[in-house]
Design a protein around this motif. Structure first.
Motif, short mmCIF file in Angstrom:
data_model
loop_
_atom_site.label_atom_id
_atom_site.label_comp_id
_atom_site.label_asym_id
_atom_site.label_seq_id
_atom_site.Cartn_x
_atom_site.Cartn_y
_atom_site.Cartn_z
N CYS A 184 3.89 11.49 7.78
CA CYS A 184 5.11 10.67 7.80
C CYS A 184 5.30 9.97 6.46
O CYS A 184 4.33 9.69 5.75
N PRO A 185 6.55 9.66 6.08
CA PRO A 185 6.81 8.89 4.85
C PRO A 185 6.43 7.42 5.08
O PRO A 185 7.24 6.60 5.51
N VAL A 186 5.18 7.11 4.82
CA VAL A 186 4.61 5.81 5.19
C VAL A 186 5.44 4.65 4.63
O VAL A 186 5.79 3.70 5.35
N SER A 187 5.76 4.71 3.35
CA SER A 187 6.47 3.59 2.72
C SER A 187 7.86 3.39 3.33
O SER A 187 8.30 2.25 3.52
N LEU A 188 8.54 4.47 3.63
CA LEU A 188 9.86 4.36 4.25
C LEU A 188 9.76 3.76 5.65
O LEU A 188 10.63 2.98 6.07
N LEU A 189 8.71 4.08 6.36
CA LEU A 189 8.54 3.52 7.70
C LEU A 189 8.22 2.03 7.63
O LEU A 189 8.64 1.27 8.51
N PHE A 190 7.50 1.59 6.59
CA PHE A 190 7.34 0.15 6.39
C PHE A 190 8.72 -0.51 6.24
O PHE A 190 8.98 -1.59 6.77
N GLY A 191 9.60 0.16 5.51
CA GLY A 191 10.94 -0.37 5.31
C GLY A 191 11.73 -0.43 6.60
O GLY A 191 12.40 -1.43 6.88
N VAL A 192 11.68 0.64 7.40
CA VAL A 192 12.40 0.66 8.67
C VAL A 192 11.85 -0.42 9.61
O VAL A 192 12.62 -1.09 10.32
N HIS A 193 10.55 -0.59 9.62
CA HIS A 193 9.95 -1.63 10.45
C HIS A 193 10.52 -3.00 10.08
O HIS A 193 10.89 -3.80 10.95
#
Length: 386
Positions: A246-255
């Motif tokens: 998964c795109p880890v950094s982008l998921l931090f952003g979505v969170h």
């Protein structure tokens, strides 16, 4: 070659997506990477799953893909279609056309109901078509950002509730800025992307899957699929994992984005989008740029304004960028030259709307358009806001 923008003004991204990323979200995407299958990531994915479902209006699983919105549009079709099955596409803008093109590329037989751009399809016309043919899927665009028209998904869902046909919906530019009630309206798959009302960089696609759709997805006779195979994603979603890296950094952003949305409250987020889009539209009309399309179905996440001759949308876009360092959109389709489009999604403010209208008035004047009264666009927006 396009001239460089003026350095006198800070860069302003005012497109109908991608949009400016709020600082809280930008900082979140800069966090140190963690193990994409470790306990930290599972907590993030679990909370994203919990917080994003209300935006879809569903209790069903929401699947995560490293993809643009177009990628999850393709995934929605590839997972429910067998080659040669029939699809009914509702087309009233550029992205309805794209959904139909994807279906054809996957080998589907595609029938199209084309409405005038700016106006949404008539449910009676859809019903008549459904009575004459068996379709595996009906594809529709919730918020057609090329025209600014919002489709009545509840009316379409009601037509399909007792049929085998699945309702697949592109809400890339709608989700997060417009209310969705997937379960109540009978929508089977809704897809969206990270770069619009979710306020994140491009690169993440999400797809919610009803139980009705899941039964079709799990068949082995569907189109060829691997990376976008929803069976793989469904097998691990309850484990709070993704099928592939998964795109880890982008998921931090979505969170972080979902945290911000729920801090404000979903009803308040929707009301703010409507309030600001109404003000932007009022300002454009006052400047002599009529609202495009049927205003009974006008979007809350993008304002589409008609451009009177001899002006062209491209000239306005160019002047706004080169003179005021402000990026708005024209059109790259049959509306080329006829409209401009300004995003009203994400964490924008009253000040953003008023600044847009101030720069827009100055650009129109510089291009020879006679504004009715100096300052009328900003005044109309202020009146709408108050």
């Amino acid at each position: 070659m396009t001239a460089s923008p003026s350095s006198a003004y800070p860069y302003r991204l005012r497109l109908p997506g991608p949009i400016t990323i709020p600082e809280r979200i930008r900082q979140a995407t800069a966090r140190s990477i963690v193990n994409h299958r470790g306990p930290e990531m599972r907590v993030i994915l679990e909370e994203i799953q919990q917080w994003i479902k209300p935006l879809f209006g569903t209790t069903a699983p929401v699947l995560t893909f490293g993809s643009s919105g177009t990628g999850v549009m393709e995934a929605s079709l590839a997972n429910v279609l067998a080659p040669g099955e029939k699809v009914l596409a509702l087309v009233h803008g550029q992205f309805g056309e794209r959904y139909a093109q994807i279906a054809r590329a996957l080998g589907a037989e595609v029938d199209v109901i084309e409405s005038e751009w700016g106006w949404t399809p008539d449910p009676a016309v859809i019903a008549a078509k459904l009575d004459k043919n068996d379709y595996r899927a009906l594809v529709a665009v919730h918020n057609e950002s090329s025209t600014g028209a919002v489709t009545d998904l509840a009316a379409i869902g009601a037509l399909l509730r007792d049929r085998d046909t699945l309702l697949l919906v592109d809400s890339v530019s709608g989700l997060g800025g417009l209310e969705l009630r997937q379960d109540e309206w009978g929508v089977d798959i809704i897809v969206t992307g990270s770069q619009k009302a979710l306020m994140c960089p491009p690169g993440l696609g999400f797809a919610s899957v009803s139980e009705k759709a899941r039964k079709v997805i799990e068949r082995d006779d569907r189109c060829a699929r691997f990376y976008l195979d929803m069976r793989k994603a469904l097998a691990v979603v309850d484990k709070h994992e993704t099928a592939f890296t998964c795109p880890v950094s982008l998921l931090f952003g979505v969170h972080e984005a979902l945290t911000m949305i729920h801090e404000e409250g979903l009803p308040q987020v929707f009301a703010r989008h409507k309030r600001l889009s109404d003000a932007m539209r009022a300002g454009c009309v006052a400047l002599g740029l009529p609202a495009f399309g049927d205003q009974a179905t006008a979007s809350h996440t993008v304002v589409v304004a008609s451009v009177p001759e001899p002006l062209t949308g491209g000239a306005i876009v160019k002047h706004m960028y080169e003179t005021y360092n402000t990026a708005i959109a024209g059109a790259r389709n049959k509306l080329t030259g006829r409209v401009i489009r300004i995003g009203t999604m994400g964490l924008i403010s009253e000040a953003d709307v008023l600044t847009d209208l101030y720069f827009l008035e100055r650009s129109l004047t510089a291009l020879g358009h006679a504004v009715p009264t100096p300052g009328c666009g900003v005044a109309a927006a202020v009146a709408s806001l108050s």
